[in-house]
Design a protein around this motif. Structure first.
Motif, PDB file in Angstrom:
ATOM      1  N   ARG A 220      -3.729  -5.368   3.961  1.00 36.36           N
ATOM      2  CA  ARG A 220      -2.278  -5.219   4.123  1.00 36.36           C
ATOM      3  C   ARG A 220      -1.559  -5.576   2.833  1.00 36.36           C
ATOM      4  O   ARG A 220      -0.635  -4.898   2.388  1.00 36.36           O
ATOM      5  N   GLU A 221      -2.043  -6.654   2.254  1.00 34.68           N
ATOM      6  CA  GLU A 221      -1.450  -7.101   1.000  1.00 34.68           C
ATOM      7  C   GLU A 221      -1.598  -6.036  -0.084  1.00 34.68           C
ATOM      8  O   GLU A 221      -0.684  -5.751  -0.841  1.00 34.68           O
ATOM      9  N   THR A 222      -2.771  -5.456  -0.097  1.00 33.51           N
ATOM     10  CA  THR A 222      -3.033  -4.414  -1.104  1.00 33.51           C
ATOM     11  C   THR A 222      -2.052  -3.251  -0.981  1.00 33.51           C
ATOM     12  O   THR A 222      -1.475  -2.794  -1.976  1.00 33.51           O
ATOM     13  N   ARG A 225       1.431  -4.285  -1.965  1.00 35.32           N
ATOM     14  CA  ARG A 225       1.556  -4.439  -3.422  1.00 35.32           C
ATOM     15  C   ARG A 225       1.579  -3.065  -4.104  1.00 35.32           C
ATOM     16  O   ARG A 225       2.349  -2.826  -5.043  1.00 35.32           O
TER      17      ARG A 225
END
Lengths: 887, 230
Positions: A220-222, A225
């Motif tokens: 999710r972070e990827t 970002r």
């Protein structure tokens, strides 16, 4: 979160150069993992479109057996798929032609990162989508973040799962809208557990592998970002629209070396992220080595990484310098690199990098730590001899054989030579052997030779023991010297080979360039190129040209071979021609084709396709780019050739226009002169004083007659010339006495040039009749004589002699005037040539007509100056044998 | 008396009509003008001229058609006017009823001479003696003298010469000569005529290649010129 309208518009501006108003728009439904609901969302959006009257169709949807998705499909028209058979199985793939044919406003295509089955038009589905977009059709698609190149590496590291299908980030750049389907990791796990993502059997394994909570969080972070980066990029792009329309990249330029290993991959991916972050151009550099029959793993790895770099948006530069550092230094200078990315494998900075740092103090060097990600140490670059890859049994065997023979020879020699001499001979052998050996062979042979020398020759003989210490030193020296010279020789040889290959390649391009510009004629140009290409690279090359009538289609012949391509190959060629991009084997489009096809494009005009059929060998990407260069160059030359042809035509037209204008000027002048004499004379006859004097009237009337005869003669000349030139002259040939014809000419001369003296000399009394058109021949001779009368002094003679000369009748007309131009007497036959621009006397076409008439009779006119002065015209007319001889 | 009193001129060029009318009037010849072939035929019937000048290149109908039309019921002498390079048409006209021809642009003097000659020939002559320049021919005795010297001719040459003399001043086409000398069923090519004329010239002309008696009319035929002075 949907990217706002403004940003989207900006993106539209900034997307690749091929972006035109007619391009379709790509909307990507992006998710962090499978099963978040991308396809569902896409279908929902499609439904809304449909309700608003938009023509939406389903290109390809993977339901994965999920019920909800299946239900959403209802109501949407589904297009037929293409069935491709591969290895005995039938696969359903996207039918691009059908979609383009149907030309909906929007088409739904699932799984953008999918790899197509071999036999499809493109290797990857995203290429299909780009194609469809190019046709002006909008596309909705879905994508998981793990399939994006720049993220794939990271995700692979995080999850430990190997990602095989990826697509370049540039595709994201091509999209006009990205819709993030975000879901809380907890909720994803819930969905998985309730069977909404995968069937029951798979749930457990998924939970343990990919669908771990930590993974999901990281994923999710990827995604977030990634999208955040993109917003940054878009905001910067805002400058483009409002500010100076300069290059939107900053002045940062990053350089990264391409290595062959997985470290190399990491390096590239990281550099990409850096470049994106700095908004910089980035370059990847790699060494092009020698060609080899079998490509080593290293080579494969290099190539793979090079392609990866390209896909990620790098400008790939290949260098041929033998030293890596030299190459890097050169590129840094040429491309004004600001940042250099290097791998750091040990605590100490390598000497190479240190050297570069000293050489380029203004360049920032970024050390990427490999160990952070648990990477293994970098392998040495293979251009410093990689021991393992340069092993050759054959080479070793040969060396041993020669060594064996030499040894036998030495030991059998009577008397047996001193051991020093034997040593020298062995040394000599080793030096020569190094010229033909690989480094490993050199080392092994040296050792064996040393041992042999010791055993057989150094006292005490037939033992490995050595008496004197000096001999120990000698042996040591022997080994060291042989090793050093041997290895050095090998190194020099390999460098030599690189240089030679380089030279050869450059020489080829140079040769081609030079020769092509000298050759004219398109078929010759093509022929020469194909021949050279085929010979140099040991391939079968050919050029396919467009159909003469239907210029968008290729004519199936190959110029130069005359063979027709099989239909399958022709399709590829046609595709290349229509799309202006390379395809075929060793490329990433239609790579299942047998041959390589390169468009002959110059300035967006397609002149054909260059086809290269390898004969079993493999080609490096560098060589493929040589072919592309050749194709481009060929197109350039063809373009130039066509330009020259057009210019030639223009010149011809201009020349003929010039002749016509000269003609008109000449004619109008020539007609005006006698005309004014006529009207002058006629008007004077109206004067009573003149009219009452009959002798005056007679005189003046004669002037009128002369004037009108001149005009008549001129007009007749023009008509004759026109008829002759248009080929409409019908010769009325019959047998005539040439003497009679000449007689008529003489009468004419007597009448119009009464003061001139013309003598006729007949060599034989009875000359045969000639098969001629007497009227035309009379005209021809008349013109020559008239010429003589006009351009020679009145009191000089003109002589005509007539005799038989083999199978010809030769008529010589000679005057005593100033003669013809010495350098080029035949210039008198040129239209409108007049001596010294004489304003009087004729239009200058009399002699032209004469020559034309004589030539129509299969005769010739030779001209020159008589040795004793004056001009000489020799008219030769063939005699056709008849049954009647004249007399 | 040696000239016709009325001449019908069938020619579409009004300038020529005017010119000829004026010129002929000096000789007391009245001119009837027709600017088209149809009108020409009408006037040929109506005005019954003593001579006709016919332009071959008429706009409405082929001059040859007019020729054949008039010839079908009249024996009025006709001279055709033609442009240069129409030799085939001239030959055809001559072999189909025209008495002579003149090419445009023409010399009025020459035209007049031809008209005179043609008009004279209307009445057949049966002279037994003919002389022109150096040539003297006696038909009764069948002797030919050149500069007083008698020369011998083959019978063909004699027939040819006789034919020329009979039609002195008038043009004779190759075909006409062929037919007259070699008979109406002659199949030989005009080549024969040329050869025999050549032979004849060699015998009777002072400079054979510069003939003064038998003149070549290029592309048409030959004409015997009458010289009144020796």
């Amino acid at each position: 979160m949907a990217i706002n309208e403004k940003a989207r518009r900006i993106l539209d501006h900034v997307t690749s150069s091929e972006n035109s108003l007619a391009r379709g728009r790509l909307k990507i439904f992006l998710g962090m993992v499978a099963g978040v609901g991308k396809t569902y969302a896409m279908l929902a959006a499609a439904k809304i479109l449909k309700d608003n009257g938009v023509n939406v169709v389903v290109g390809l949807i993977e339901t994965h057996g999920r019920q909800e998705t299946q239900q959403m499909l209802e109501g949407l028209p589904i297009l037929q798929k293409k069935e491709i058979s591969y290895k005995g199985k039938i696969f359903q793939e996207l039918d691009i032609d059908n979609i383009i044919f149907r030309h909906p406003e929007v088409v739904l295509i699932d799984e953008l990162a999918h790899t197509n089955v071999p036999g499809s038009l493109h290797e990857k589905r995203y290429q299909d989508v780009l194609n469809i977009l190019g046709q002006g059709i909008d596309v909705y698609t879905t994508l998981n973040v793990q399939h994006i190149e720049s993220c794939a590496g990271v995700i692979q590291n995080i999850t430990g799962v190997v990602i095989s299908e990826t697509l370049p980030d540039t595709v994201l750049d091509a999209s006009s809208e990205i819709v993030l389907i975000d879901l809380d990791p907890e909720q994803v796990i819930e969905r998985l557990k309730s069977g909404k993502i995968y069937p029951k059997e798979k749930i457990q394994s998924s939970l343990e592998n990919f669908f771990k909570k930590s993974n999901l969080v990281a994923l999710r972070e990827t995604v977030l970002r990634l999208l955040a980066d993109r917003v940054n990029v878009e905001l910067r792009d805002l400058k483009v629209v409002h500010g100076i329309p300069q290059i939107w990249k900053t002045s940062f330029r990053i350089l990264v070396p391409i290595l062959s290993s997985s470290d190399g991959e990491y390096l590239i991916r990281m550099t990409r992220r850096m470049a994106a972050g700095l908004n910089a151009r980035w370059f990847a550099i790699y060494i092009e080595g020698q060609q080899r029959e079998i490509i080593s793993d290293d080579e494969k790895g290099l190539r793979k990484n090079a392609m990866l770099a390209k896909q990620l948006g790098a400008e790939v530069i290949s260098i041929h310098d033998s030293s890596f550092n030299d190459g890097i230094a050169r590129v840094i200078r040429e491309h004004q690199i600001t940042h250099l990315v290097v791998a750091r494998k040990q605590k100490k900075i390598s000497k190479q990098v240190a050297d570069l740092a000293i050489l380029f103090p203004e360049v920032d060097i970024v050390f990427l730590s490999m160990e952070k990600n648990g990477h293994t140490r970098l392998k040495k670059r293979r251009f410093e001899f990689n021991f393992r890859s340069m092993w050759s049994w054959k080479n070793l065997g040969m060396s041993f054989l020669v060594l064996g023979i030499l040894t036998i020879f030495l030991t059998r020699l009577l008397p047996v030579p001193e051991y020093q001499i034997a040593g020298m001979i062995y040394l000599l052998f080793l030096s020569v052997n190094a010229l033909f050996s690989t480094p490993s062979t050199v080392i092994i042979t040296t050792i064996i030779t040393g041992l042999l020398w010791n055993f057989l020759f150094i006292p005490p003989r037939y033992t490995f023991h050595i008496y004197s210490n000096a001999d120990w030193l000698t042996l040591a020296g022997f080994v060291i010297v042989s090793l050093v010279t041997g290895l050095q020789t090998v190194r020099i040889k390999s460098k030599e080979r690189i240089v030679d290959a380089n030279d050869e390649r450059l020489g080829f391009m140079h040769f081609l360039t030079k020769n092509l510009f000298e050759v004219s004629g398109i078929s010759k140009i093509i022929g020469l190129t194909i021949e050279r290409l085929s010979k140099k690279f040991n391939v079968e090359a050919g050029v396919i040209l467009p159909d003469r009538n239907r210029r968008e289609h290729l004519d199936g012949r190959i110029l130069g071979e005359g063979i027709r391509l099989p239909d399958k190959e022709l399709h590829v060629a046609q595709w290349v021609f229509s799309n202006g991009r390379s395809a075929g084997h060793f490329t990433d489009t239609l790579s299942s084709a047998e041959g390589m096809y390169f468009p002959l494009n110059y300035k967006n005009v397609g002149y054909g396709v260059l086809c290269v059929m390898p004969k079993g060998q493999l080609f490096s990407s560098n060589q493929v780019s040589i072919f592309e260069d050749v194709a481009h160059h060929l197109a350039l030359v063809i373009d130039k050739e066509m330009l020259e042809e057009r210019s030639r035509n223009v010149q011809i037209q201009q020349a003929s226009e010039k002749i016509y204008s000269t003609l008109f000027n000449s004619v109008s002048h020539e007609l005006k002169t006698p005309l004014s004499a006529i009207s002058g004379a006629a008007s004077s006859l109206l004067e009573d004083e003149i009219a009452k004097r009959p002798e005056l009237v007679k005189k003046i009337s004669r002037e009128i007659i002369i004037g009108s005869q001149k005009m008549h003669g001129l007009i007749q000349n023009l008509l004759d010339m026109n008829r002759i030139e248009s080929g409409k002259v019908v010769l009325k040939k019959d047998f005539h006495d040439i003497v009679e014809v000449i007689g008529r000419v003489l009468s004419y001369v007597e009448q119009y040039y009464p003061e001139r003296k013309v003598e006729l000399f007949l060599s034989e009394e009875k000359l045969p009749f000639v098969f001629i058109d007497d009227g035309l021949i009379e005209q021809a001779i008349k013109n020559i004589l008239q010429n003589a009368c006009l351009y020679t002094p009145i009191d000089t003679n003109i002589t005509i002699s007539l005799n038989k000369f083999n199978n010809y009748l030769k008529l010589s007309i000679r005057d005593h005037g100033p003669g013809l131009p010495v350098n080029n007497p035949y210039i008198v036959f040129d239209k409108f040539y007049r001596k010294d621009n004489m304003v009087t006397a004729g239009t200058g076409i009399g002699l032209t007509i004469s020559r034309a008439i004589i030539e129509l009779h299969n005769g010739i006119i030779e001209v020159g100056n008589h040795p004793e002065g004056g001009a000489l015209f020799n008219v030769k007319i063939p005699i056709v044998q008849t049954t009647m001889e004249g007399g | 008396m040696a000239l016709p009193k009325t001449i019908l001129i069938i020619d579409d060029e009004s300038q020529i009509q005017r010119l000829l009318t004026s010129s002929f009037s000096a000789f007391d010849i009245s001119v009837v003008s027709a600017l088209s072939g149809a009108r020409g035929i009408e006037l040929a019937i109506a005005s019954r001229p003593e001579f006709i000048l016919l332009d071959i290149g008429l706009p409405d109908m082929s001059g040859l058609n007019v020729l054949s039309e008039i010839r079908s019921w009249s024996k009025t002498p006709i001279i055709v006017l033609s442009a240069r390079d129409e030799e085939d048409t001239i030959v055809f006209a001559l072999e189909n009823g025209a008495d002579d021809y003149v090419t445009k642009p023409f010399n009025f003097r020459e035209l007049l001479a031809r008209i005179k000659l043609t008009f004279l020939r209307q009445t057949p002559e049966a002279n037994s003696v003919f002389s022109s320049g150096h040539l003297e021919v006696n038909f009764t005795s069948r002797t030919v003298k050149v500069k007083g010297q008698e020369i011998s001719l083959t019978s063909t040459e004699y027939d040819l010469l006789k034919l020329f003399i009979r039609h002195a001043g008038k043009v004779l086409t190759h075909q006409q000569l062929l037919k007259a000398v070699w008979g109406p069923n002659a199949i030989e090519s005009p080549q024969y005529v040329r050869v025999y004329v050549g032979h004849l010239r060699h015998k009777i002309e002072e400079t054979p290649h510069r003939p003064k008696l038998i003149i070549t009319e290029t592309g048409v035929g030959y004409r015997m010129k009458i010289h009144l002075e020796k």
